[in-house]
Design a protein around this motif. Structure first.
Motif, PDB file in Angstrom:
ATOM      1  N   GLU A 100       0.833  -1.201   0.000  1.00 51.74           N
ATOM      2  CA  GLU A 100       0.000   0.000   0.000  1.00 51.74           C
ATOM      3  C   GLU A 100       0.872   1.258   0.000  1.00 51.74           C
ATOM      4  O   GLU A 100       0.579   2.220  -0.719  1.00 51.74           O
ATOM      5  CB  GLU A 100      -0.932   0.020   1.226  1.00 51.74           C
ATOM      6  CG  GLU A 100      -2.083  -0.986   1.167  1.00 51.74           C
ATOM      7  CD  GLU A 100      -1.721  -2.344   1.754  1.00 51.74           C
ATOM      8  OE1 GLU A 100      -0.519  -2.564   2.039  1.00 51.74           O
ATOM      9  OE2 GLU A 100      -2.616  -3.197   1.901  1.00 51.74           O
ATOM     10  N   THR A 122      -5.736  -0.648   2.080  1.00 49.49           N
ATOM     11  CA  THR A 122      -6.687  -1.749   1.972  1.00 49.49           C
ATOM     12  C   THR A 122      -7.817  -1.468   2.955  1.00 49.49           C
ATOM     13  O   THR A 122      -7.586  -1.309   4.155  1.00 49.49           O
ATOM     14  CB  THR A 122      -5.997  -3.085   2.310  1.00 49.49           C
ATOM     15  OG1 THR A 122      -4.980  -3.287   1.353  1.00 49.49           O
ATOM     16  CG2 THR A 122      -6.993  -4.232   2.277  1.00 49.49           C
ATOM     17  N   THR A 137      -8.900  -2.470  -2.391  1.00 51.86           N
ATOM     18  CA  THR A 137      -7.764  -1.548  -2.340  1.00 51.86           C
ATOM     19  C   THR A 137      -8.193  -0.238  -2.967  1.00 51.86           C
ATOM     20  O   THR A 137      -8.727  -0.225  -4.084  1.00 51.86           O
ATOM     21  CB  THR A 137      -6.580  -2.156  -3.122  1.00 51.86           C
ATOM     22  OG1 THR A 137      -6.298  -3.429  -2.541  1.00 51.86           O
ATOM     23  CG2 THR A 137      -5.349  -1.277  -3.011  1.00 51.86           C
TER      24      THR A 137
END
Ligand code: HAM
Length: 421
Positions: free
Chosen positions: A389, A396, A407
């Motif tokens: 991420e 997420t 996501t």
């Protein structure tokens, strides 16, 4: 874990789980006060003790037995506020409110201190919502304050309440009634309780307020004060009853109703819940046309009420009235790697600025422990920041109720959470 200290006897902590009740009552009280165009006033928690000795009355229980009274370091005799009406009248005089359009309509929400014997619904620190309308003698104002109190209970969803109503006359007609009451009691003094024997001399009206079993038959046979009102007081009472009927406010006449404070004239009222003992009155009030003069002002009429918040909440719980839920986090920001700590802090900060309720993970816990915590806190979503991420500026986002996970670009988290609500 109890620790070394407890709250003082008769005083209570108002814990987070009870706050929805307090918010619910306070919001309704503030909203209704606005509708009736009453403005808020706050007075100090302590006042000169003599304000109450003079205002509430030297021979009342509140002053004689229940007042928290102390000398400050300068030797001034002060009292923690044992009721709210005398301080508001003091403020009315001090700030020249007689120059404003009359009546001046004020409300307060305030802690009150009485050295009472603690039991369910009776505390040494309790809170009152009260309203006072000062500067007008007409019965329409009595009806207005009673309506404000009654609408509050209605709005809160309390049912089966009884509004008891009486008039206890004024300085013109009451002295004569007190003589009639004394005449009635004189040959019964051997049968009444010790307190009533003292009341006979010092505050005969309060004979009618005795809770002792042995005094009840005597009270029941006492001459009703409403039979002895002067013409003006009787007319005022008749008008008030008509106005209450006009507003569909049901009341029960109780000619034995007298109140525990000395300042009342004419109208007195109390609201009681179903099947309760003597301590259960949830609200009460009345007119006090002599009080301002007693405090050094020009003769100025007034009328008002106060209602105990703890007793309201006790009844909301007994009657199972639904409360709004406590606030929960909409998003719990979790971190999967130490490198995400600062970005997580930043994300939380941005979400809060967008008006979203957020808790960010603190300290070093495993993701599993963080998920458990988010669940225990009742969060709607968890936004997880891990290495991948961080690499592509996403989070997420997991909805805890459904387990659905997606996501989303970090800049879209706020919008996504709002959609999902
Ligand atoms: P009060 O009847 O003494 O009136 O008190 C008002 C309300 O405060 C009571 O009906 C009760 O709900 C609550 N209350 C009183 N004492 C306690 C206690 N120890 N623990 C819990 N709740 C309690 C007055 O104070 C007047 N100032 C009302 C008023 C306003 N009259 C004219 N304007």
């Amino acid at each position: 874990m109890i620790g070394r200290y407890k709250a003082p006897r008769g005083a209570q902590d108002i814990l987070p789980e009870d706050q929805p009740y307090w918010d619910f009552v306070r919001d309704a009280a503030a909203r209704l006060s606005k509708t009736f165009v009453y403005e808020a006033i706050e007075t100090p928690v302590f006042e000169k003790a003599s304000l109450f000795t003079r205002g509430v009355g030297e021979v009342t229980d509140i002053v004689q037995k229940e007042m928290y009274i102390f000398n400050d370091r300068g030797g001034l005799e002060l009292a923690l506020r044992p009721e709210g009406t005398a301080p508001v009248c003091r403020a009315y005089l001090e700030h020249g409110m007689h120059n404003l359009p009359q009546p001046v309509r004020l409300w307060y929400w305030t802690p009150i201190f009485r050295y009472d014997r603690p039991q369910a619904g009776r505390y040494r620190q309790h809170h009152q919502f009260g309203a006072e309308a000062i500067g007008e003698a007409a019965s329409a104002v009595d009806a207005e304050v009673i309506e404000l109190l009654w609408r509050l209970y209605e709005e809160l969803g309390l049912t089966n309440l009884t509004l008891q109503l009486n008039s206890i006359g004024d300085s013109k007609c009451r002295p004569q009634y007190l003589e009639i009451l004394r005449d009635y009691y004189r040959d019964k003094l051997d049968n009444v309780c010790l307190d009533c024997r003292a009341r006979f001399d010092r505050s005969p009206l309060r004979l009618l307020d005795c809770k002792q079993e042995r005094c009840q038959p005597i009270i029941a046979g006492a001459p009703p004060i409403t039979d002895y009102l002067c013409e003006d007081c009787a007319a005022h009472f008749t008008e008030l009853k008509a106005l209450l009927e006009e507003a569909d406010i049901p009341f029960t006449l109780n000619p034995r109703l007298v109140r525990g404070l000395d300042y009342y004239t004419r109208t007195v009222f109390e609201v009681t819940p179903p099947d309760e003992g003597a301590q259960s009155t949830i609200g009460g009030g009345g007119r006090y046309d002599g009080l301002i003069e007693l405090l050094g002002g020009r003769p100025t009429p007034g009328v008002g009420f106060a209602t105990g918040i703890e007793r309201i909440i006790l009844n909301l719980k007994r009657q199972n009235v639904d409360m709004p839920e406590r606030d929960r986090p909409q998003v719990f920001v979790a971190v999967q790697t130490p490198a995400a700590q600062v970005p997580a802090f930043r994300l939380a900060s941005e979400l809060r600025r967008a008006g979203i309720f957020v808790i960010a993970s603190t300290g070093a816990r495993s993701l599993k422990a963080q998920m458990r915590q988010a669940d225990a806190l009742g969060a709607a979503y968890v936004a997880i920041l891990g290495e991948s991420e961080l690499a592509d500026s996403t989070a997420t986002l997991r909805q805890l109720s459904s387990g659905a996970q997606e996501t989303v670009p970090i800049t879209n988290v706020a919008a996504r959470v709002r959609q999902g609500r």
